[in-house]
Design a protein around this motif. Structure first.
Motif, short mmCIF file in Angstrom:
data_model
loop_
_atom_site.label_atom_id
_atom_site.label_comp_id
_atom_site.label_asym_id
_atom_site.label_seq_id
_atom_site.Cartn_x
_atom_site.Cartn_y
_atom_site.Cartn_z
N GLN A 186 0.84 -1.18 0.00
CA GLN A 186 0.00 0.00 0.00
C GLN A 186 0.89 1.24 0.00
OE1 GLN A 186 -2.68 0.27 3.32
NE2 GLN A 186 -3.78 2.01 2.48
N VAL A 187 0.67 2.11 -0.96
CA VAL A 187 1.45 3.32 -1.06
C VAL A 187 1.04 4.30 0.04
CG1 VAL A 187 1.99 5.33 -2.49
CG2 VAL A 187 1.82 3.05 -3.52
N GLN A 188 2.04 4.82 0.71
CA GLN A 188 1.81 5.79 1.76
C GLN A 188 2.79 6.95 1.60
OE1 GLN A 188 -0.36 5.73 4.47
NE2 GLN A 188 -1.23 3.68 4.22
N LEU A 189 2.27 8.15 1.72
CA LEU A 189 3.08 9.35 1.72
C LEU A 189 2.67 10.17 2.93
CD1 LEU A 189 2.75 10.30 -2.06
CD2 LEU A 189 4.74 9.27 -0.98
N VAL A 190 3.61 10.48 3.77
CA VAL A 190 3.32 11.19 5.01
C VAL A 190 4.21 12.42 5.11
CG1 VAL A 190 3.16 11.07 7.51
CG2 VAL A 190 2.63 9.05 6.14
N GLU A 191 3.59 13.58 5.05
CA GLU A 191 4.33 14.83 5.15
C GLU A 191 4.47 15.27 6.60
OE1 GLU A 191 1.51 15.37 1.50
OE2 GLU A 191 1.43 14.50 3.51
N SER A 192 5.51 16.01 6.85
CA SER A 192 5.72 16.61 8.16
C SER A 192 6.63 17.82 8.00
CB SER A 192 6.33 15.61 9.15
OG SER A 192 7.60 15.17 8.71
N GLY A 193 6.74 18.60 9.04
CA GLY A 193 7.66 19.71 9.05
C GLY A 193 7.04 21.08 8.87
N GLY A 194 5.75 21.12 8.60
CA GLY A 194 5.10 22.40 8.46
C GLY A 194 4.97 23.11 9.79
N GLY A 195 4.56 24.35 9.72
CA GLY A 195 4.39 25.12 10.93
C GLY A 195 4.26 26.59 10.62
N LEU A 196 4.37 27.38 11.67
CA LEU A 196 4.28 28.83 11.56
C LEU A 196 5.69 29.42 11.55
CD1 LEU A 196 2.60 31.47 11.63
CD2 LEU A 196 2.67 31.29 14.13
N VAL A 197 5.94 30.27 10.59
CA VAL A 197 7.25 30.90 10.48
C VAL A 197 7.07 32.34 10.04
CG1 VAL A 197 7.57 30.18 8.07
CG2 VAL A 197 9.57 30.62 9.51
N SER A 252 9.29 17.29 5.12
CA SER A 252 9.68 15.91 4.85
C SER A 252 8.49 15.13 4.33
CB SER A 252 10.21 15.24 6.12
OG SER A 252 11.37 15.88 6.61
N CYS A 253 8.76 14.21 3.44
CA CYS A 253 7.75 13.29 2.92
C CYS A 253 8.30 11.89 3.03
CB CYS A 253 7.41 13.63 1.47
SG CYS A 253 6.35 12.42 0.65
N ALA A 254 7.77 11.14 3.96
CA ALA A 254 8.18 9.75 4.15
C ALA A 254 7.32 8.84 3.28
CB ALA A 254 8.06 9.37 5.62
N ALA A 255 7.97 8.05 2.45
CA ALA A 255 7.27 7.23 1.48
C ALA A 255 7.42 5.75 1.78
CB ALA A 255 7.79 7.52 0.07
N SER A 256 6.41 4.99 1.40
CA SER A 256 6.45 3.54 1.52
C SER A 256 5.48 2.93 0.53
CB SER A 256 6.12 3.09 2.95
OG SER A 256 4.80 3.47 3.31
N GLY A 257 5.67 1.65 0.24
CA GLY A 257 4.72 0.93 -0.60
C GLY A 257 5.02 0.96 -2.10
N PHE A 258 6.11 1.57 -2.48
CA PHE A 258 6.50 1.57 -3.89
C PHE A 258 8.02 1.67 -3.98
CE2 PHE A 258 7.47 6.09 -4.69
CZ PHE A 258 6.91 6.68 -3.57
N CYS A 261 13.83 27.45 -2.83
CA CYS A 261 13.63 26.12 -2.26
C CYS A 261 14.55 25.12 -2.91
CB CYS A 261 12.17 25.68 -2.39
SG CYS A 261 11.63 25.29 -4.06
N THR A 262 14.79 24.06 -2.18
CA THR A 262 15.62 22.97 -2.67
C THR A 262 14.94 21.65 -2.35
OG1 THR A 262 17.66 24.23 -2.32
CG2 THR A 262 17.87 21.86 -2.59
N ILE A 263 14.70 20.84 -3.37
CA ILE A 263 14.14 19.52 -3.16
C ILE A 263 15.28 18.51 -3.18
CG2 ILE A 263 13.62 19.15 -5.61
CD1 ILE A 263 11.10 17.60 -4.69
N SER A 264 15.22 17.56 -2.29
CA SER A 264 16.24 16.52 -2.22
C SER A 264 15.60 15.24 -1.72
CB SER A 264 17.39 16.96 -1.30
OG SER A 264 16.93 17.19 0.02
N LYS A 265 16.35 14.17 -1.74
CA LYS A 265 15.81 12.91 -1.26
C LYS A 265 16.90 12.03 -0.68
CE LYS A 265 16.03 10.34 -5.65
NZ LYS A 265 15.25 9.50 -6.60
N ASP A 266 16.48 11.11 0.14
CA ASP A 266 17.34 10.09 0.71
C ASP A 266 16.71 8.75 0.35
OD1 ASP A 266 18.57 8.16 2.39
OD2 ASP A 266 19.07 9.69 3.86
N LYS A 290 13.97 6.67 2.23
CA LYS A 290 12.73 6.80 1.45
C LYS A 290 11.99 8.07 1.84
CE LYS A 290 12.16 1.86 0.63
NZ LYS A 290 11.26 0.69 0.76
N THR A 291 12.73 9.14 1.86
CA THR A 291 12.18 10.42 2.28
C THR A 291 12.59 11.51 1.29
OG1 THR A 291 12.25 9.78 4.61
CG2 THR A 291 12.07 12.13 4.13
N VAL A 292 11.64 12.35 0.94
CA VAL A 292 11.89 13.52 0.11
C VAL A 292 11.76 14.75 0.98
CG1 VAL A 292 11.08 14.88 -1.84
CG2 VAL A 292 11.09 12.39 -1.98
#
Length: 115
Positions: free
Chosen positions: A1-12, A21-27, A67-72, A76-78
């Motif tokens: 099952q494909v899962q994408l879970v974002e985190s890191g947002g907030g008030l700035v 961050s986007c943690a991915a799984s299932g693919f 902005c800079t997009i990167s991945k590990d 399995k995180t963007v």
């Protein structure tokens, strides 16, 4: 099952930075492009950045240079590093991937930039 879970947002404050961050799984993460989109209230969802399997990147004009997009691949995180944030960057930011002709979206993470 494909899962994408974002985190890191907030008030700035304007001019500040955030790293999403986007943690991915299932693919097969390393073989697929992953994108960040954002959607402000009352507006259509728009592309922010894409990172491709070979780690080449593409940026939308709205945040190009800020902005800079990167991945590990092992984690399995963007990531989306955002700098010099502006109030108009306020939006829900979503992670997106396509797998076997299906579109997958994360739940979104709220970014709010104050003046």
């Amino acid at each position: 099952q494909v899962q994408l879970v974002e985190s890191g947002g907030g008030l700035v404050q304007a001019g500040g930075s955030l790293r999403l961050s986007c943690a991915a799984s299932g693919f097969t993460f390393s073989m697929r492009a992953v994108s960040w989109y954002r959607q402000a209230p009352g507006k259509e969802r728009e592309l922010v950045a894409t990172i491709n399997p070979g780690s080449s990147v593409n940026y939308a004009h709205s945040m190009k240079g800020r902005c800079t997009i990167s991945k590990d691949n092992d984690q399995k995180t963007v990531y989306l590093q955002m700098n010099s944030l502006k109030p108009e960057d306020t939006a829900v930011y979503y992670c997106y991937a396509r797998w076997f002709r299906n579109d997958y979206w994360g739940q979104g993470t709220q970014v709010t930039v104050s003046s």
